[in-house]
Design a protein around this motif. Structure first.
Motif, short mmCIF file in Angstrom:
data_model
loop_
_atom_site.label_atom_id
_atom_site.label_comp_id
_atom_site.label_asym_id
_atom_site.label_seq_id
_atom_site.Cartn_x
_atom_site.Cartn_y
_atom_site.Cartn_z
N GLU A 52 0.84 -1.20 0.00
CA GLU A 52 0.00 0.00 0.00
C GLU A 52 0.88 1.25 0.00
O GLU A 52 1.96 1.26 0.58
N TYR A 53 0.37 2.28 -0.65
CA TYR A 53 1.03 3.58 -0.56
C TYR A 53 -0.01 4.66 -0.74
O TYR A 53 -1.13 4.40 -1.19
N LEU A 54 0.34 5.87 -0.35
CA LEU A 54 -0.57 7.02 -0.50
C LEU A 54 -0.10 7.85 -1.68
O LEU A 54 1.06 8.22 -1.76
N PHE A 79 10.09 -5.50 -5.85
CA PHE A 79 9.50 -4.19 -6.12
C PHE A 79 9.80 -3.21 -4.99
O PHE A 79 10.21 -2.07 -5.24
N GLU A 80 9.61 -3.65 -3.76
CA GLU A 80 9.87 -2.77 -2.62
C GLU A 80 11.34 -2.39 -2.54
O GLU A 80 11.68 -1.24 -2.22
N LYS A 87 15.56 8.33 -6.82
CA LYS A 87 14.75 8.87 -7.93
C LYS A 87 13.84 7.84 -8.59
O LYS A 87 13.37 8.04 -9.71
N VAL A 88 13.58 6.72 -7.91
CA VAL A 88 12.61 5.74 -8.41
C VAL A 88 11.44 5.71 -7.43
O VAL A 88 11.58 5.27 -6.31
N GLY A 89 10.31 6.21 -7.89
CA GLY A 89 9.11 6.18 -7.07
C GLY A 89 8.25 5.00 -7.43
O GLY A 89 8.58 4.19 -8.31
#
Length: 95
Positions: A52-54, A79-80, A87-89
């Motif tokens: 999960e992320y916002l 992935f995490e 610079k990788v979101g």
């Protein structure tokens, strides 16, 4: 935090799926390789390991919770780890 979700696969788009879990439907963002692997499972029970992320800007008052799904725990862990690179979101890592 939702770490795993199982439900009926209702819809597959380029970057997300919709899962029905009981009376609820969840949109789960997925990378291309996951989409290719599950797109033929419409109407079937599907399990995804999730993160999960916002998304959004809290300064503007709009933040949306998002789920990202993977077919294995190893994919999720990679992935995490990949998201910790400078610079990788999350959105860039999904692509």
């Amino acid at each position: 935090m939702i770490t795993k979700i199982t439900g009926e696969l209702l819809r597959v788009t380029d970057d997300a799926i919709t899962l029905r879990v009981g009376a609820f439907e969840y949109e789960v963002l997925i990378p291309e390789f996951v989409r290719r692997g599950i797109q033929t499972h419409l109407g079937q029970e599907t399990t995804l390991y999730t993160s999960e992320y916002l998304e959004g800007n809290p300064m503007q008052g709009k933040v949306v919770p998002r789920l990202i799904g993977f077919t294995s725990e190893a994919e999720l862990e990679f992935f995490e780890l990949f998201c910790t690179v400078d610079k990788v979101g999350v959105r860039k890592a999904l692509k």
